[in-house]
Write a protein that holds these residues in place. Sequence first.
Motif, short mmCIF file in Angstrom:
data_model
loop_
_atom_site.label_atom_id
_atom_site.label_comp_id
_atom_site.label_asym_id
_atom_site.label_seq_id
_atom_site.Cartn_x
_atom_site.Cartn_y
_atom_site.Cartn_z
N ILE A 218 38.67 58.72 45.56
CA ILE A 218 38.26 60.18 45.15
C ILE A 218 37.17 59.34 43.43
O ILE A 218 35.88 59.80 42.81
CB ILE A 218 38.49 61.27 44.30
CG1 ILE A 218 39.60 62.18 45.39
CG2 ILE A 218 37.81 62.18 42.84
CD1 ILE A 218 40.62 62.31 45.20
N ALA A 219 38.07 58.85 42.27
CA ALA A 219 37.60 57.80 41.34
C ALA A 219 38.65 57.27 40.71
O ALA A 219 40.22 57.68 41.39
CB ALA A 219 36.85 59.63 40.57
N PHE A 220 38.25 56.82 39.69
CA PHE A 220 39.16 55.58 39.10
C PHE A 220 39.91 56.57 38.31
O PHE A 220 40.00 57.50 38.12
CB PHE A 220 38.26 55.21 37.76
CG PHE A 220 37.40 55.67 37.07
CD1 PHE A 220 38.71 56.39 35.84
CD2 PHE A 220 36.46 56.13 36.57
CE1 PHE A 220 37.90 56.76 34.38
CE2 PHE A 220 36.45 56.66 35.81
CZ PHE A 220 36.72 56.55 34.87
N ILE A 221 41.48 55.94 38.64
CA ILE A 221 42.49 56.80 38.08
C ILE A 221 42.17 56.41 36.26
O ILE A 221 42.46 55.12 35.38
CB ILE A 221 43.64 56.56 38.31
CG1 ILE A 221 44.23 56.42 40.30
CG2 ILE A 221 44.91 56.92 37.43
CD1 ILE A 221 45.22 55.72 40.08
N ARG A 222 42.48 57.34 35.58
CA ARG A 222 42.51 57.98 34.19
C ARG A 222 43.81 57.33 33.67
O ARG A 222 44.26 57.61 33.77
CB ARG A 222 42.74 59.44 33.55
CG ARG A 222 42.50 59.61 31.97
CD ARG A 222 42.24 61.10 31.70
NE ARG A 222 42.41 61.15 30.14
CZ ARG A 222 41.76 62.75 30.14
NH1 ARG A 222 41.34 63.30 30.56
NH2 ARG A 222 41.73 62.29 28.90
N VAL A 223 43.59 56.21 32.09
CA VAL A 223 44.66 55.91 31.95
C VAL A 223 45.33 57.23 29.98
O VAL A 223 44.10 56.94 29.60
CB VAL A 223 44.43 54.10 31.17
CG1 VAL A 223 45.52 53.75 29.92
CG2 VAL A 223 44.42 53.48 32.41
N THR A 224 46.28 57.14 30.08
CA THR A 224 47.00 57.53 28.79
C THR A 224 48.00 57.31 28.29
O THR A 224 48.01 55.76 28.33
CB THR A 224 47.05 58.78 29.42
OG1 THR A 224 48.52 59.05 30.11
CG2 THR A 224 45.88 60.30 30.31
N HIS A 225 48.43 57.62 27.88
CA HIS A 225 49.69 56.65 26.68
C HIS A 225 50.71 56.67 27.57
O HIS A 225 52.00 56.33 27.82
CB HIS A 225 50.24 57.68 25.53
CG HIS A 225 50.13 59.23 25.79
ND1 HIS A 225 49.45 60.01 26.35
CD2 HIS A 225 51.26 59.64 25.65
CE1 HIS A 225 50.12 60.94 26.14
NE2 HIS A 225 51.39 60.99 25.89
#
Length: 454
Positions: A218-225
Motif C-alpha cells: 500500500i505505502a511505506f510504514i509510518r514511523v512514530t515514537h
Amino acid sequence: MRGRVVGAIFRFGAVGSRQPLSRTHICAAITVAKSSSPAQNSRRTFSSSFRRLYEPKAEITAEGLELSPPQAVTNGKRTVLPNFWLRDNCRCTECVNQDTLQRNFNTFAIPSDIHPTKVEATKENVTVQWSDNHTSTYPWPFLSFYLTSNARGHENDQISLWGSEAGSRPPTVSFPRVMASDQGVADLTAMIKEFGFCFVKDTPHDDPDVTRQLLERIAFIRVTHYGGFYDFTPDLAMADTAYTNLALPAHTDTTYFTDPAGLQAFHLLEHKAAPSSGRGGGGDAGETAEGGKSLLVDGFNAARILKEEDPRAYEILSSVRLPWHASGNEGITIAPDKLYPVLELNEDTGELHRVRWNNDDRGVVPFGEKYSPSEWYEAARKWDGILRRKSSELWVQLEPGKPLIFDNWRVLHGRSAFSGIRRICGGYINRDDFISRWRNTNYPRSEVLPRVTG
C-alpha cells in the motif's frame, strides 16, 4: 442525512443520502470476482456534464476570454475566464516539466496586463497567442470544467456504513492476489475505502517481515515514537495500555498527532499460554490463552445515528475543540498543532471527515468554547453509549494468517481482556499515501491527474 433506517448497511454517495443495500448487494460489494478483468475491477470513470455538440467560440474581451464550449453547459457559473489565470495555467512542455508535472516558470514574471493577441477555437481545444509571445493550448474539458465549477473536488466514491452484522461476511482479499499485482492492491484499497476495513487471508505468519511486505504494497510504514513496523507482546515495553492484556474500549489511535495515522494493521502471529513459574519442582500452571477478541465500530455510522437521534449532541461534538496528548513515555509529550473536536467536519461540505476519539488520551475539556464542559460531557455520554451498543459492535477473533487493516480516521477499534501471551505485528500508514495508492490503482492516470492538479 435523511430517511428511515432500513437494514444495517448503507451506501453514501456525494450528496450524503443513503441507500440500503440488499444482502445480494452487500455480498457483491464485498466479494471480488476473480474472473473480472483489471479494467472492470479497478478502473473507474468520472461522469461528464457535457453532452450535445455546439459550434465552439472563444472571443477576446476586456475581462478575459469569453468561451462557448462545443458541448452544452449545464449549471454554468461563468462565461469568461480571466487572462492572467489562463496564462498561469498553461500546460505546455515549456510551462510544465513533463517529468515532474511541476510548474516550470515564475508566475509573477508574467506581466499583470497579459492579454491575448489571437485566439482560435476548434472542437478539441482553444489556442491562444499571448502578448508575451507565448502560445498556449487549452483542451475544452479543462475550460468547460471551470466554466461550471469553482475548484476540483475529491472523488465522490460511495462508502457503505455497517454495524454488528458486518461480521457475517467481512470484506476480505487474499494475500497472493495482493502481492501478485496492482489489481490485488486495487481490491484491497477499494474495500478499505468503502467499508473502512479489510482482512487479508492466507498471509504467511511464520515471519512477521511478510506482514511488513504486505503493508508496503500500500505505502511505506509510518514511523512514530513507537517505532515503525511493530512486533510486540503485552510487556509494557512502551507506556501505553496497548502493551498490556487489559480490555480496551473502542477508540481511534494517535489522536494526539496533528495528522493521525491513516491506516492501522494488526496481525496476530501467536496466542499461547504463559509459561509456568517453575517454583517448587513442578511449578504453578501457566495462564491459559483465552480472550482477546478484537472490537471494530464504524465511527461514521455511529455519528450518523447520533445526528439522527440527537442533532444537538452531534453539533456539540463537532464544535467543541479538545486537547489530546501522548505523555506516558519519558521525554515524550506529543500534542497536535491545535485543539480538535471529536467529529471533524469537511470545511467545504459540512460532511463528517474524521473521527478523533480516545477518551484515555483526551485532555481537559476547555471553557470558553461555544458550549460548556457540562454540555460536552452530556453529548459525549450519548456518543459513548452509541459506540457501546451491541448493534454497533463488530467482534472478531484475530487469527494467524489473517491480518486486519482498517481506516483509523473512520473505524474505532478495541479488544476484550485476555490471558496468556499474544504476539501481534503491524504498523501505521499515512492517510495521504493510502489515498494516493487507492486512487492510482482504481482509476486511470488520465483521470487522476486533473483531480489533483486542478
